[in-house]
Design a protein around this motif. Structure first.
Motif, PDB file in Angstrom:
ATOM      1  N   LEU A 129      -2.832   2.954   5.654  1.00 30.26           N
ATOM      2  CA  LEU A 129      -3.825   2.403   4.743  1.00 30.26           C
ATOM      3  C   LEU A 129      -3.471   2.733   3.292  1.00 30.26           C
ATOM      4  O   LEU A 129      -3.574   1.875   2.408  1.00 30.26           O
ATOM      5  N   SER A 130      -3.047   3.954   3.044  1.00 32.41           N
ATOM      6  CA  SER A 130      -2.635   4.333   1.686  1.00 32.41           C
ATOM      7  C   SER A 130      -1.456   3.476   1.225  1.00 32.41           C
ATOM      8  O   SER A 130      -1.391   3.080   0.051  1.00 32.41           O
ATOM      9  N   TRP A 131      -0.555   3.191   2.139  1.00 35.36           N
ATOM     10  CA  TRP A 131       0.604   2.352   1.823  1.00 35.36           C
ATOM     11  C   TRP A 131       0.161   0.935   1.453  1.00 35.36           C
ATOM     12  O   TRP A 131       0.673   0.351   0.495  1.00 35.36           O
ATOM     13  N   LEU A 132      -0.789   0.390   2.214  1.00 39.81           N
ATOM     14  CA  LEU A 132      -1.302  -0.952   1.917  1.00 39.81           C
ATOM     15  C   LEU A 132      -1.904  -1.002   0.508  1.00 39.81           C
ATOM     16  O   LEU A 132      -1.643  -1.934  -0.260  1.00 39.81           O
ATOM     17  N   LYS A 133      -2.716  -0.010   0.190  1.00 43.68           N
ATOM     18  CA  LYS A 133      -3.350   0.025  -1.130  1.00 43.68           C
ATOM     19  C   LYS A 133      -2.302   0.178  -2.237  1.00 43.68           C
ATOM     20  O   LYS A 133      -2.437  -0.414  -3.310  1.00 43.68           O
ATOM     21  N   LYS A 134      -1.266   0.967  -1.958  1.00 43.90           N
ATOM     22  CA  LYS A 134      -0.195   1.147  -2.936  1.00 43.90           C
ATOM     23  C   LYS A 134       0.530  -0.177  -3.175  1.00 43.90           C
ATOM     24  O   LYS A 134       0.893  -0.500  -4.312  1.00 43.90           O
ATOM     25  N   LEU A 135       0.746  -0.950  -2.092  1.00 48.23           N
ATOM     26  CA  LEU A 135       1.346  -2.278  -2.235  1.00 48.23           C
ATOM     27  C   LEU A 135       0.557  -3.113  -3.239  1.00 48.23           C
ATOM     28  O   LEU A 135       1.126  -3.797  -4.092  1.00 48.23           O
ATOM     29  N   ALA A 136      -0.764  -3.082  -3.085  1.00 47.34           N
ATOM     30  CA  ALA A 136      -1.620  -3.883  -3.958  1.00 47.34           C
ATOM     31  C   ALA A 136      -1.584  -3.372  -5.398  1.00 47.34           C
ATOM     32  O   ALA A 136      -1.459  -4.159  -6.342  1.00 47.34           O
ATOM     33  N   ARG A 137      -1.695  -2.061  -5.561  1.00 46.17           N
ATOM     34  CA  ARG A 137      -1.728  -1.494  -6.916  1.00 46.17           C
ATOM     35  C   ARG A 137      -0.430  -1.749  -7.680  1.00 46.17           C
ATOM     36  O   ARG A 137      -0.440  -1.849  -8.907  1.00 46.17           O
ATOM     37  N   GLU A 138       0.665  -1.836  -6.975  1.00 39.74           N
ATOM     38  CA  GLU A 138       1.947  -2.048  -7.630  1.00 39.74           C
ATOM     39  C   GLU A 138       2.332  -3.526  -7.712  1.00 39.74           C
ATOM     40  O   GLU A 138       3.368  -3.865  -8.283  1.00 39.74           O
ATOM     41  N   HIS A 139       1.493  -4.381  -7.164  1.00 44.78           N
ATOM     42  CA  HIS A 139       1.763  -5.820  -7.189  1.00 44.78           C
ATOM     43  C   HIS A 139       1.333  -6.401  -8.534  1.00 44.78           C
ATOM     44  O   HIS A 139       0.342  -5.955  -9.120  1.00 44.78           O
TER      45      HIS A 139
END
Length: 347
Positions: A129-139
């Motif tokens: 889940l943290s990885w998914l959110k990181k994907l979004a924040r860095e997109h």
């Protein structure tokens, strides 16, 4: 531009718009009668035309892409609206056309995902889940300047009018998407989706149903249905089509988890900017109730969605990969849509 093969029974070459209009004209027909009437060379010709349209869209033809998504959106109307008369919903021919359009859309969207990116997803659910959110924040779509700069500080009332028309393809039917999506689910996931749906339904109060509140914006701007369809861009149509595609097929349930979950997670910050613009322009208060409500509600929904839907599903490798796929579909398609909406590049 590709046309129908001259060796078929069709006498005149057809443009993309004519192909869309021809198939659209079949939608209010009885499915058995349609399948009986369109056979042989005529059936082969229209399927070849759809394949050619898809090929042209894949190669970057903007007119073909628009026609592809417009036709798919019209067909999806058979699955999301109650017909007033006969409907071709059960037609074998129409199903074949739909699958050709869907498969081309899926292939294109997968092509925007960075090779190997999904392979990087952690196996442990909380870390995933943290990885998914990181994907979004860095997109690049995260805190996109369309919202943070243009909508907030520059948009006119005409710009907001255009904005709400484009947004209608998802916001205007989120309750139905949730209703389709929850079929076959169980346990905490079903309860979370059901609670989300009940909130969308105004917790049983008709005057507070969220789609009803969203439609108040149409009243403020006096937007008729025919103008709404004409105004939608290819990328706006794509956003709505992806949502319906993922929610109506059970095999794409995990992609829908990622797509809708990311939609709700991004909404609060975006809608803060819309409310700011609405107040800056001193527009009628009745039209902004929906957006004000979702700043709070979608923050709660996203948190519940991640905890009760994503984390339990993330125990499965298949689900992790598919949820990430749906998440990236949402991030990538939203980025292209918002890039299009910026005044400097909008068509």
């Amino acid at each position: 531009m590709q046309t129908l093969n001259e060796s078929t029974s069709v006498q005149q070459p057809k443009t993309y718009a004519q192909i869309v209009d021809e198939v659209s004209s079949w939608l209010p027909r009885n499915p058995a009668e349609l399948d009986k009437a369109v056979t042989g060379a005529e059936r082969d010709a229209i399927l070849d035309a759809i394949r050619s349209l898809n090929d042209d869209a894949r190669l970057g033809d903007s007119e073909a892409f628009y026609a592809q998504q417009r036709l798919l959106a019209r067909i999806y109307g058979l699955h999301t609206l109650i017909p007033e008369g006969p409907s071709a919903e059960g037609s074998v021919l129409l199903h074949t056309i739909t699958r050709l359009l869907e498969e081309a859309t899926i292939e294109a969207e997968d092509g925007y995902i960075e090779p190997g990116l999904i392979d990087q997803a952690p196996a442990e659910p909380a870390a995933y889940l943290s990885w998914l959110k990181k994907l979004a924040r860095e997109h690049r779509v995260y805190k996109h300047p369309y919202y943070r700069e243009f909508i907030r500080d520059e948009a006119t009332s005409a710009d907001l009018r255009t904005y709400v028309m484009q947004e209608s393809v998802v916001d205007g039917r989120f309750d139905d998407l949730l209703a389709m999506m929850q079929v076959g689910t169980s346990g905490a996931a079903k309860m979370e989706i059901a609670q989300n749906f009940w909130d969308e339904m105004g917790n049983g109060k008709p005057e507070e149903v969220h789609t009803h509140l969203f439609n108040k914006i149409f009243e403020v701007f006096e937007i008729p249905a025919d103008e709404l369809e004409r105004s939608l861009t290819a990328n706006a149509l794509l956003s709505g089509n992806l949502a319906v595609l993922l929610c109506r097929y059970r095999q794409y349930y995990p992609e829908a988890v990622g797509f809708l979950g990311m939609t709700e997670w991004l909404v609060p910050d975006r809608f803060v900017q819309v409310v700011h613009a609405w107040e800056r322009l001193d527009l009628p208060d009745i039209g902004i109730v929906y957006h004000r409500l979702h700043i709070t509600v979608d923050s709660q929904h996203a948190a519940g969605w991640f905890h009760n839907v994503v984390i339990p599903a993330a125990e499965s490798e298949h689900m992790r990969r598919a949820i990430a796929r749906g998440t990236l579909w949402r991030l990538n398609s939203s980025a292209r849509y918002l890039d299009e909406r910026m005044p400097a590049v909008a068509v």
